[in-house]
Design a protein around this motif. Structure first.
Motif, PDB file in Angstrom:
ATOM      1  N   ASN A 168     -10.344 -18.208   6.233  1.00  0.00           N
ATOM      2  CA  ASN A 168     -11.438 -19.111   5.906  1.00  0.00           C
ATOM      3  C   ASN A 168     -11.143 -20.465   6.529  1.00  0.00           C
ATOM      4  O   ASN A 168     -10.178 -21.144   6.157  1.00  0.00           O
ATOM      5  CB  ASN A 168     -11.586 -19.242   4.389  1.00  0.00           C
ATOM      6  CG  ASN A 168     -12.840 -20.027   4.016  1.00  0.00           C
ATOM      7  OD1 ASN A 168     -13.714 -20.232   4.862  1.00  0.00           O
ATOM      8  ND2 ASN A 168     -12.917 -20.465   2.777  1.00  0.00           N
ATOM      9  N   THR A 169     -11.936 -20.882   7.486  1.00  0.00           N
ATOM     10  CA  THR A 169     -11.722 -22.144   8.188  1.00  0.00           C
ATOM     11  C   THR A 169     -12.759 -23.167   7.739  1.00  0.00           C
ATOM     12  O   THR A 169     -13.852 -22.821   7.285  1.00  0.00           O
ATOM     13  CB  THR A 169     -11.828 -21.928   9.701  1.00  0.00           C
ATOM     14  OG1 THR A 169     -13.126 -21.394  10.013  1.00  0.00           O
ATOM     15  CG2 THR A 169     -10.771 -20.948  10.179  1.00  0.00           C
ATOM     16  N   GLU A 170     -12.403 -24.448   7.862  1.00  0.00           N
ATOM     17  CA  GLU A 170     -13.317 -25.530   7.502  1.00  0.00           C
ATOM     18  C   GLU A 170     -14.391 -25.701   8.577  1.00  0.00           C
ATOM     19  O   GLU A 170     -14.123 -25.549   9.763  1.00  0.00           O
ATOM     20  CB  GLU A 170     -12.535 -26.832   7.340  1.00  0.00           C
ATOM     21  CG  GLU A 170     -11.529 -26.794   6.196  1.00  0.00           C
ATOM     22  CD  GLU A 170     -10.816 -28.114   6.041  1.00  0.00           C
ATOM     23  OE1 GLU A 170     -11.107 -29.021   6.848  1.00  0.00           O
ATOM     24  OE2 GLU A 170      -9.977 -28.237   5.137  1.00  0.00           O
ATOM     25  N   ARG A 171     -15.585 -26.028   8.120  1.00  0.00           N
ATOM     26  CA  ARG A 171     -16.702 -26.211   9.040  1.00  0.00           C
ATOM     27  C   ARG A 171     -16.612 -27.575   9.706  1.00  0.00           C
ATOM     28  O   ARG A 171     -16.373 -28.575   9.039  1.00  0.00           O
ATOM     29  CB  ARG A 171     -18.027 -26.072   8.295  1.00  0.00           C
ATOM     30  CG  ARG A 171     -19.248 -26.186   9.201  1.00  0.00           C
ATOM     31  CD  ARG A 171     -20.524 -26.010   8.410  1.00  0.00           C
ATOM     32  NE  ARG A 171     -21.693 -26.141   9.238  1.00  0.00           N
ATOM     33  CZ  ARG A 171     -22.218 -25.168   9.964  1.00  0.00           C
ATOM     34  NH1 ARG A 171     -21.647 -23.984   9.940  1.00  0.00           N
ATOM     35  NH2 ARG A 171     -23.295 -25.351  10.693  1.00  0.00           N
ATOM     36  N   PHE A 172     -16.788 -27.614  10.993  1.00  0.00           N
ATOM     37  CA  PHE A 172     -16.721 -28.848  11.760  1.00  0.00           C
ATOM     38  C   PHE A 172     -18.109 -29.156  12.317  1.00  0.00           C
ATOM     39  O   PHE A 172     -18.700 -28.326  13.002  1.00  0.00           O
ATOM     40  CB  PHE A 172     -15.717 -28.730  12.911  1.00  0.00           C
ATOM     41  CG  PHE A 172     -15.619 -29.962  13.755  1.00  0.00           C
ATOM     42  CD1 PHE A 172     -14.915 -31.068  13.307  1.00  0.00           C
ATOM     43  CD2 PHE A 172     -16.241 -30.019  14.991  1.00  0.00           C
ATOM     44  CE1 PHE A 172     -14.828 -32.206  14.094  1.00  0.00           C
ATOM     45  CE2 PHE A 172     -16.163 -31.150  15.770  1.00  0.00           C
ATOM     46  CZ  PHE A 172     -15.458 -32.244  15.323  1.00  0.00           C
ATOM     47  N   GLU A 173     -18.624 -30.323  11.971  1.00  0.00           N
ATOM     48  CA  GLU A 173     -19.943 -30.751  12.440  1.00  0.00           C
ATOM     49  C   GLU A 173     -19.784 -31.771  13.568  1.00  0.00           C
ATOM     50  O   GLU A 173     -18.947 -32.682  13.480  1.00  0.00           O
ATOM     51  CB  GLU A 173     -20.733 -31.372  11.281  1.00  0.00           C
ATOM     52  CG  GLU A 173     -21.006 -30.389  10.142  1.00  0.00           C
ATOM     53  CD  GLU A 173     -21.805 -31.025   9.024  1.00  0.00           C
ATOM     54  OE1 GLU A 173     -22.124 -32.240   9.153  1.00  0.00           O
ATOM     55  OE2 GLU A 173     -22.104 -30.329   8.049  1.00  0.00           O
TER      56      GLU A 173
END
Length: 578
Positions: free
Chosen positions: A63-68
């Motif tokens: 599970n990776t963090e979302r990058f905007e």
């Protein structure tokens, strides 16, 4: 008017009447054991086989963090000019540049920065940072074909009573002929009506020379009449094996069911050129014949289930020039000899050869030994049934492939206890196998269910790279052309199938030989370490050694915990008492 005729038959002509009734078991015959017959059996050693009781499964979650991110543009304009200078006026900018160039600070800065710029320019001239060094390899990987094979043609036994294609041999030096030995190995089905002929088929091909290596290609329209053999070999007995002479495109040697060795010359028609006498031949069927590398090119040797290896000079087949009895006790007792059904000889090791036996053992022999007892060097025991095929790797002569029972194994010559690599346990019996002559990591196997398996051990080891359902009946023989792009399989119904191998499986890959060498060396070292550990455990007290192995990890764990506790206590004390 209806005509009725009755056929009358006496009751006595029907045979004995069947009377069914319940009665206790009755002993009809009792055959006691015969100790004299028990002494003739060869005791087979116990073999271990690993079986996995359940499917191997693994679970992994990521599970990776979302990058905007946003896309933004920047407008570059000319700047850095003083307020009193209008950069749009060319005269003002030229006057300002001349004023700055006369400043000592500017001159010193240019001298310092000029040295750095000159060094960067020199580096760029020495090493082109924009050069694509791996452009050719990337292009090769993109254009490489996926593993693929294609059935080109089939050649059927012209005789009505079908026989097994027990052996296949390609004509050397780019020849267009394929020789096949036809024989029925099932005693219950053998009869006098069976033909004793074997055939040579003309597949009609041509050669093409490439820049790097020779590639052999063949026409799809293989012959004018592919249903008829080019040459018929009229033998006095059914042939089990045959082999082309690598130095002569017209000479063949074969072995028959009656143990005789037959020499053929395709230029002399259908009759054999020479036959060994029955009293000097093998006493059992000859399952393998091979040519030896010699100055005359006329030396060969044969293997049979009578436990003998015989050496021949085909110029004089009256008697063998040498013989070896496969008695592991090294007493030359033919009654206790192991039956030989496969044979391998490598040109790089002319004095040594490997023999696969019907008892599941592989015997490593040295013909140059002084005494017959010293000729049997060692044995490799790993198969539960007969070893149907054995062959050294064409690129790594210290490693060889064996095919038998339900799997194929890769051995190292230095390790006799176990193989270094092996395939997964198959559901059907394997009958033949061989290495690819052009790719070090590729080998082929055929099975009783009519499937051809192609293995690339650099790509994956658990499953074959490609499987092809060739026939509905069992496949019993296999041979690959010396060019590596053509393969022939023989079936139980007398059908020889010609298969085209695409370039993805017959073109050497980049660094393939180096990578396979590292893999085989790594697996060999691992087997040597395991063998040394097993030998050390057997040398001491087994109970004490097992207790020590169990307590050692626990002891090491407590030592690590105690050292970590002491380190933390010391850090706490130093913080309170600096």
């Amino acid at each position: 008017m209806e005509i009725i005729h009755e056929y009358v038959k006496l009751r006595s002509e029907f045979g004995r009447q069947c009377l069914f009734s319940d009665r206790p078991a009755e002993l009809l015959i009792d055959v006691p054991p015969n100790q004299k017959l028990a002494m003739q059996f060869v005791l087979k050693e116990t073999r271990d086989l690993g079986v996995q009781g359940c499917w191997e499964m693994s679970e992994h979650e990521v599970n990776t963090e979302r990058f905007e991110y946003d896309n933004e543009g920047i407008n570059h304009v000319e700047g850095g000019w003083p307020k009193d200078i209008n950069h749009l006026e060319m005269e003002q900018t030229i006057r300002f540049r001349k004023k700055i160039e006369k400043d000592e600070i500017y001159m010193n800065s240019v001298q310092v920065l000029g040295t750095l710029v000159g060094q960067c320019v020199g580096q760029n001239n020495a090493v082109d940072i924009y050069q694509e060094y791996f452009e050719e390899e990337e292009l090769l990987d993109e254009t490489q074909e996926k593993p693929c094979v294609k059935i080109v043609n089939v050649y059927r036994d012209p005789h009505l009573v079908k026989r097994h294609v027990t052996c296949l041999s390609w004509q050397p030096k780019g020849g267009t002929k394929l020789a096949g030995a036809y024989c029925c190995l099932e005693l219950q089905k053998a009869n006098i009506d069976m033909s004793q002929e074997s055939y040579i088929w003309d597949i009609g091909g041509y050669n093409r020379q490439s820049e790097n290596h020779t590639v052999f290609e063949y026409c799809v329209c293989v012959a004018e009449n592919p249903t008829q053999p080019d040459i018929t070999l009229n033998s006095t007995t059914q042939l089990i094996c045959l082999k082309y002479n690598p130095d002569d495109m017209h000479a063949l040697i074969s072995g028959g069911v009656n143990g005789q060795i037959v020499l053929w010359d395709s230029r002399n028609g259908h009759c054999p050129a020479a036959i060994t006498p029955s009293e000097e031949s093998h006493k059992d069927p000859v399952y393998k014949v091979l040519w030896l590398k010699s100055s005359s090119g006329t030396d060969a040797f044969s293997a049979s289930t009578d436990g003998q290896i015989l050496w021949w000079d085909v110029r004089q087949l009256n008697e063998p020039i040498d013989r070896l009895i496969l008695d592991l006790s090294r007493k030359d007792n033919q009654d206790k000899a192991l039956g030989a059904i496969s044979l391998d000889h490598n040109v790089s090791m002319p004095d040594t050869f490997l023999v696969g036996t019907e008892q599941g053992a592989v015997v490593y022999c040295n013909k140059a030994a002084e005494t017959p007892a010293e000729r049997i060097v060692r044995t490799y025991d790993g198969h539960h049934g007969p070893v149907y095929a054995i062959q050294r790797n064409p690129f790594f002569s210290q490693n060889f492939l064996t095919v038998g029972d339900w799997g194929a194994r890769i051995w190292s010559q230095d390790i006799k206890e176990s193989s270094v690599m092996w395939t997964k346990h198959q559901t059907d019996y394997l009958t033949d196998g061989c290495w690819s002559p052009v790719r070090p990591s590729v080998f082929f196997t055929v099975k009783m269910d009519g499937v051809l398996d192609i293995w690339d051990i650099l790509f994956k080891q658990n499953d074959p790279t490609l499987s092809l359902k060739v026939r509905d009946e069992a496949l019993c023989s296999l041979n690959v052309h010396e060019g590596g792009c053509r393969l022939a399989c023989g079936s139980q119904q007398g059908i020889a199938t010609l298969i085209d191998i695409k370039s993805g499986l017959c073109t050497p890959q980049h660094n393939e030989q180096e990578l396979l060498g590292e893999m085989l060396e790594r697996e060999t070292k691992r087997e040597k370490v395991l063998r040394a550990q097993r030998g050390g455990d057997e040398g001491g007290n087994s109970e004490d050694t097992q207790k020590e192995l169990i307590l050692r990890p626990e002891y090491d764990f407590h030592n690590v915990v105690e050292s970590e506790q002491r380190r933390r206590q010391w850090e706490t004390r130093t913080q309170h008492y600096p």
